[in-house]
Design a protein around this motif. Structure first.
Motif, short mmCIF file in Angstrom:
data_model
loop_
_atom_site.label_atom_id
_atom_site.label_comp_id
_atom_site.label_asym_id
_atom_site.label_seq_id
_atom_site.Cartn_x
_atom_site.Cartn_y
_atom_site.Cartn_z
N GLY A 87 -5.40 -44.11 -5.98
CA GLY A 87 -6.27 -43.33 -5.12
C GLY A 87 -7.19 -42.41 -5.89
N ILE A 88 -8.02 -41.68 -5.17
CA ILE A 88 -9.09 -40.88 -5.78
C ILE A 88 -8.92 -39.40 -5.45
CG2 ILE A 88 -11.57 -40.50 -5.93
CD1 ILE A 88 -10.73 -43.16 -7.08
N LEU A 89 -9.07 -38.58 -6.49
CA LEU A 89 -9.14 -37.12 -6.31
C LEU A 89 -10.58 -36.69 -6.51
CD1 LEU A 89 -7.80 -34.29 -6.05
CD2 LEU A 89 -7.61 -34.30 -8.55
N LEU A 90 -11.13 -36.00 -5.51
CA LEU A 90 -12.45 -35.40 -5.63
C LEU A 90 -12.25 -33.92 -5.93
CD1 LEU A 90 -14.20 -37.08 -2.57
CD2 LEU A 90 -14.36 -37.74 -4.98
N CYS A 91 -12.73 -33.50 -7.10
CA CYS A 91 -12.51 -32.12 -7.55
C CYS A 91 -13.85 -31.42 -7.70
CB CYS A 91 -11.77 -32.14 -8.88
SG CYS A 91 -11.39 -30.48 -9.51
N ALA A 95 -7.44 -40.54 -0.66
CA ALA A 95 -8.27 -39.61 -1.41
C ALA A 95 -8.05 -38.20 -0.89
CB ALA A 95 -9.75 -39.98 -1.29
N ALA A 96 -8.27 -37.23 -1.76
CA ALA A 96 -8.13 -35.83 -1.36
C ALA A 96 -9.19 -35.01 -2.09
CB ALA A 96 -6.73 -35.29 -1.69
N ILE A 97 -9.56 -33.91 -1.49
CA ILE A 97 -10.58 -33.03 -2.05
C ILE A 97 -9.95 -31.70 -2.42
CG2 ILE A 97 -12.78 -31.86 -1.65
CD1 ILE A 97 -13.39 -34.01 0.45
N ILE A 98 -10.22 -31.23 -3.62
CA ILE A 98 -9.79 -29.91 -4.05
C ILE A 98 -11.04 -29.12 -4.45
CG2 ILE A 98 -8.53 -28.61 -5.80
CD1 ILE A 98 -6.54 -30.85 -5.96
N VAL A 99 -11.19 -27.97 -3.85
CA VAL A 99 -12.34 -27.11 -4.14
C VAL A 99 -11.83 -25.83 -4.78
CG1 VAL A 99 -14.32 -25.87 -3.20
CG2 VAL A 99 -13.61 -28.05 -2.18
N ASN A 100 -12.26 -25.58 -6.02
CA ASN A 100 -11.92 -24.34 -6.72
C ASN A 100 -13.16 -23.48 -6.86
OD1 ASN A 100 -9.26 -25.09 -7.07
ND2 ASN A 100 -9.63 -26.03 -9.06
N THR A 101 -12.97 -22.19 -6.87
CA THR A 101 -14.10 -21.25 -6.94
C THR A 101 -14.30 -20.67 -8.32
OG1 THR A 101 -12.67 -19.39 -6.35
CG2 THR A 101 -13.69 -20.60 -4.54
N GLY A 102 -13.43 -21.02 -9.24
CA GLY A 102 -13.53 -20.43 -10.57
C GLY A 102 -12.66 -19.20 -10.73
#
Length: 486
Positions: free
Chosen positions: A61-65, A32-39
């Protein structure tokens, strides 16, 4: 900082952090991986980092967005790679949403079968069927060189029993697959040159050939531009290398005399995880598929006294030995068409839906697949070099009997049930290292190679019960390679 915060939070929840400075180019993978966007519009370095994380996620696998909206999370993902329609919202607020999206267990080759209906519903159904038959491996298993877990083994056997085939992702050593694939191509090129010069047979341009090709000891024709190659100087060299390791692999091999010349495997404990032919997981899946246990726990095996015959072990419930054919390759040349839908072997009896498999094939790619990749550099499954399609669940007589048409020239494809059969056609798209195992009673066909110049080697191994003989169409009296050319 933010990285420290996330790492500590995950470690408190028993997550194992593989790397705090992740870079998939170093061969790291993750579940799994996490991607954080701010807009905001992201700088290129941040976009590249996000792409590396998405590429590193294992199949299934899982993507946490985390982003400002559901649309913002999903618009950066390709539905050919990600299960976008099955996304799940984990958290939402005025400022952001947190989404979980699964990576597809196995993509499909949408570039193939232009005659197949392609509505969104049918595509989603096909992807769902392929996912049901696919076994994926965790990052821990891949990073530590482990084979399938016991649970993965059971899932693979169950898939073959239920659907007629299973796909196991990232199981084989890629370098080994490429070596064997290179040998297949090298031997074909040598054979094609010999036949053109000696017999006036042009395998690469069959419409310009002076004479028609025949079946040979080393090679059998499947159709124009598709050949089954089982022997040649390059293949022989690799086989001699493998024979030297039988003893260290703890494989009990009994080589049969010609014309069978297929070894019987009675034990495979400690066998390698790199070679397709004697891969421990491939053999174990096959043995369990062909030797299912009594599900009621009645120990019926104790009554099989016939196993004392011919020096047998008696009714001890042990796995019965397998006959393992030599590793060969089916080479599809540019311009080869879709094969006719067929099964490789008949049902032994026709009064039951299906008995346990008596003949299983293993397929693996012997060359890298060129094709269509998404914006993150992830393979979408679409490729012009073909592959193998299966008719999901068609190893069962109850499924295929309803497709038989008495009044049609083509009893399988004609009539009103054609659309129902086509809804069961699946086109799993493999990459080097993947393997597909299938019950040879399942309907399947090779896909067209529409590329301009790519020869596609598909490695195979035939595995049967020792009492079963497959009358293949080889001609042991007509050779391509002589002692001098070998």
């Amino acid at each position: 900082d933010e990285q420290q915060y996330w790492c500590k939070s995950l470690e408190k929840r028993a997550f194992h952090i593989v790397s705090r400075h992740h870079d998939s180019s170093n061969g790291l993978v993750c579940d799994a991986a996490i991607i954080v966007n701010t807009g905001d519009v992201l700088p290129k370095t941040t976009r590249d980092q996000a792409s590396r994380r998405k590429k590193a996620i294992v199949p299934g696998g899982i993507l946490l967005c985390m982003d400002t909206s559901v649309e913002a999370c999903t618009e950066i993902l390709d539905a050919r790679v990600w299960c976008v329609s099955e996304k799940e919202t984990l958290f939402t607020s005025k400022e952001f949403v947190l989404m979980a999206i699964q990576k597809r267990a196995c993509p499909i080759n949408r570039a193939s079968c232009p005659w197949k209906p392609t509505s969104t519903t049918l595509i989603e159904n096909e992807l769902s069927m392929v996912a049901d038959a696919t076994i994926t491996r965790s990052a821990h298993e891949l990073l530590n060189g482990h084979g399938l877990t016991e649970n993965g083994m059971k899932e693979a056997v169950a898939a073959i029993q239920k659907y007629g085939y299973c796909v196991v992702r990232n199981l084989l050593d890629k370098d080994q697959c490429l070596q064997w694939g290179t040998a297949v191509v090298k031997d074909f090129d040598a054979a094609a040159n010999i036949l053109l010069k000696r017999d006036g047979v042009d395998l690469r341009h069959p419409h310009e050939s002076q004479n028609n090709p025949q079946n040979y000891r080393e090679m059998a024709m499947r159709e124009d531009l598709r050949v089954d190659l089982r022997d040649g100087p390059a293949l022989r060299k690799l086989r001699q290398r493998d024979k030297r390791y039988y003893k260290s692999w703890n494989i009990d091999v009994v080589e049969e005399p010609p014309p069978a010349n297929d070894p019987i495997i009675t034990s495979s404990s400690g066998s390698p995880t790199s070679c397709l032919r004697f891969h421990s997981d491939v053999l174990e899946i096959t043995k369990r598929t062909m030797n299912p246990k009594d599900s009621q726990g009645d120990e019926l095996y104790k009554g099989n006294f016939g196993r004392y015959n011919f020096g047998g072990t008696g009714p001890d419930g042990s796995m019965q030995p397998l006959r393992i054919g030599p590793m060969g390759g089916i080479l599809s040349l540019p311009g080869s068409a879709d094969q006719a839908i067929h099964a490789d072997t008949p049902h032994l009896f026709e009064h039951l839906d299906h008995l346990p498999a008596h003949y299983v094939n293993a397929f693996a790619l012997g060359a890298h697949v060129g094709g269509v990749y998404d914006n993150d550099g992830i393979f979408t499954g679409s490729t012009s070099i073909g592959g193998t399609a299966f008719v999901h669940g068609s190893h069962k007589l109850s499924v295929t009997a309803k497709w038989h048409q008495e009044d049609s020239n083509s009893s399988l494809l004609g009539g009103t049930n054609r659309e129902d059969m086509l809804r069961h056609v699946v086109r799993p798209s493999l990459q080097v290292g993947d393997v597909v195992l299938f019950d040879c009673r399942v309907l399947h066909f090779g896909l067209a190679n529409t590329s301009k110049d790519v020869q596609r080697p598909l490695l195979y191994v035939n595995m049967t019960h020792t009492w079963f003989h497959d009358p293949k169409n080889w001609n042991n009296r007509k050779q391509i390679f002589t002692t001098n050319t070998a």
